[in-house]
Write an enzyme that holds these catalytic residues in place. Structure first.
Site, mmCIF file in Angstrom:
data_model
loop_
_atom_site.group_PDB
_atom_site.id
_atom_site.type_symbol
_atom_site.label_atom_id
_atom_site.label_comp_id
_atom_site.label_asym_id
_atom_site.label_seq_id
_atom_site.Cartn_x
_atom_site.Cartn_y
_atom_site.Cartn_z
ATOM 1 N N LYS A 122 0.832 -1.208 0.000
ATOM 2 C CA LYS A 122 0.000 0.000 0.000
ATOM 3 C C LYS A 122 0.863 1.254 0.000
ATOM 4 O O LYS A 122 0.526 2.257 -0.646
ATOM 5 C CB LYS A 122 -0.908 -0.017 1.241
ATOM 6 C CG LYS A 122 -1.859 1.169 1.349
ATOM 7 C CD LYS A 122 -2.863 1.182 0.227
ATOM 8 C CE LYS A 122 -3.826 2.348 0.362
ATOM 9 N NZ LYS A 122 -4.709 2.474 -0.818
ATOM 10 N N GLU A 123 1.991 1.224 0.704
ATOM 11 C CA GLU A 123 2.853 2.394 0.795
ATOM 12 C C GLU A 123 3.685 2.622 -0.465
ATOM 13 O O GLU A 123 3.800 3.753 -0.935
ATOM 14 C CB GLU A 123 3.783 2.253 2.011
ATOM 15 C CG GLU A 123 3.094 2.425 3.348
ATOM 16 C CD GLU A 123 2.616 3.849 3.574
ATOM 17 O OE1 GLU A 123 3.250 4.793 3.065
ATOM 18 O OE2 GLU A 123 1.583 4.020 4.260
#
Length: 466
Positions: free
Chosen positions: A319-320
């Site tokens: 996600k990052e």
């Protein structure tokens, strides 16, 4: 007196037998699992907030590629869930009878497997309008076992997936062509049978042509050209007592046909052979390699330090940064875990582009956040959501929402209560409240962030071994 005593003994000895007979009668009268399906139509699904669909872990249905969830059925179902205004939960099953059982017990709402509808299957479920057309083909190797016609299946052994239409189709073929072949049913996925053909464990299997075509793109020695049947319509299964859900799904099917969305998706997964090859033969595909990323080993080490399931930490890393160790955000966050310069300095990260350093710094920050919330949120599962939110927006903003939940008498140990106020932190009446110390925040973005990380984690849990 003796007669009375003898009669009494007879009754004592007969009672267990009578109970057994009664139990047997009860057992025999027990209804089949599909006769009384759970009462769950669209209104109950809407109130629940998500729809549950059964899929297969295959290159044609649902899998992970480089951390991202993909698949033809997966993307169709995601589009359907968006159209219905609910979330999506996926259940992976190979066993078709088990899938129908879960459907009728109310533990699933759709079986998104391509079914050719027949009278036997209509006992178990209702079926949607056709979602596509499917041919059945023989999968074989291009070696000495290769055959050119169905008649050459005589005296051969054919392996098929248990519970499929292939059995009836092949038995019909056996009668019409006067063939004598052996059928072996296995309770496994179609791709497992194809892999057995590739590995020369078996010589022939029969599968749907979409799965066959995808596999033929990356196994040069496979031949999938021999057809068992022409294209027939296939549908998804719904509980028989859910007419509103069925109508809504049928309306959606008509819409994706009309707009061309289904055709675009079909091209992406089945006609673009180069992309299909890379997605499904990669070491970072749940179909073939079973790895999420090239950083799995250091992610596992970091997760051990946190006491987390490593797949949850992997979902956060994806996600990052999408597993890009040189990623830089518009705000200046860098590395696998997108740390800001002040955080890099605080946790001793000298080279944020070094994946080991970046992950070590990120894990140290997560451990700090874990300690921050430990007393306020004792439950580990709930606390992780507070940690993820704090990682995204800063623990000061999450603490503001925690204070507001406390102010209004909510249970501050539960994420959903705190998330309610965090979502509203962009509203003046909320961020100007005297209990709020950190001011304005786009809290709704953070709440969605937590939901998306957990959603990805759920996919990883289903498709990747712990």
């Amino acid at each position: 007196m003796r007669k009375t005593w003898f009669f009494f003994l007879q009754i004592i000895f007969l009672l267990p037998f009578l109970d057994a007979c009664q139990s047997a009668d009860v057992e025999e009268s027990k209804p089949d699992f599909w006769e009384f399906p759970a009462e769950l139509d669209f209104d109950a699904i809407q109130n629940r907030g998500f729809i549950r669909a059964i899929v297969d872990n295959s290159s044609a249905s649902y899998y992970i590629y480089r951390g991202r969830t993909m698949g033809y059925e997966f993307e169709l179902l995601r589009n359907l869930a968006n159209r219905l205004g609910v979330g999506l939960r996926l259940i992976v099953r190979h066993d078709i009878e088990d899938a129908f059982r879960l459907l009728n017990e109310g533990k699933a709402d759709i079986v998104a497997i391509n079914f050719e509808v027949n009278e036997e299957r209509k006992k178990y479920a209702a079926f949607t309008q056709p979602v596509g057309m499917m041919k059945t083909v023989v999968v074989q190797r291009k070696d000495r076992t290769h055959i050119d016609s169905l008649a050459e299946l005589d005296q051969k052994k054919i392996y098929i997936k248990k519970g499929t239409i292939y059995k009836d189709r092949l038995l019909s073929l056996q009668d019409s062509l006067q063939l004598n072949f052996t059928l072996e049913e296995e309770n496994t996925g179609l791709e497992n049978l194809i892999n057995k053909v590739v590995q020369e464990e078996i010589d022939y299997t029969v599968v749907d042509d979409d799965v066959a075509l995808v596999n033929a793109t990356y196994y040069d020695n496979l031949d999938v050209s021999l057809m068992v049947s022409q294209a027939n319509p296939v549908s998804w299964a719904i509980r028989k007592n859910a007419p509103d859900l069925l109508n809504r799904i049928n309306e959606w099917i008509a819409r994706i046909d009309r707009t061309g969305y289904k055709a675009i998706l079909y091209h992406k997964y089945f006609l673009n052979k180069k992309n299909s090859y890379y997605r499904t033969s990669s070491a970072f595909s749940s179909v073939s390699g079973g790895r999420i990323s090239k950083y799995d080993d250091i992610i596992k080490d970091g997760a051990d330090q946190l006491g987390w399931d490593w797949r949850l930490l992997a979902a956060l890393v994806y996600k990052e940064s999408r597993f890009n160790n040189s990623a830089v955000s518009y705000a200046g966050a860098v590395g696998l875990l997108q740390l800001m310069p002040v955080t890099l300095q605080r946790f001793g990260v000298n080279d944020p582009n070094n994946p080991n350093e970046s992950l070590r710094g990120g894990v140290s920050y997560l451990k700090y956040l874990d300690g921050f919330w430990m007393e306020r949120v004792p439950d580990n599962t709930e606390r992780i959501k507070f940690i993820l939110a704090s990682y995204n927006v800063g623990h000061g903003h999450v603490q503001d929402a925690w204070r507001l939940a406390y102010k209004y008498g909510k249970d501050t140990r539960r994420w959903q209560n705190v998330a309610y106020y965090l979502e509203r932190k962009s509203q003046p009446e909320i961020y100007r409240d005297p209990w709020v110390k950190s001011g304005y925040a786009k809290g709704h973005v953070t709440v969605r962030y937590v939901r998306e990380v957990y959603g990805l984690y759920e996919s990883y849990k289903v498709l990747v071994e712990s």
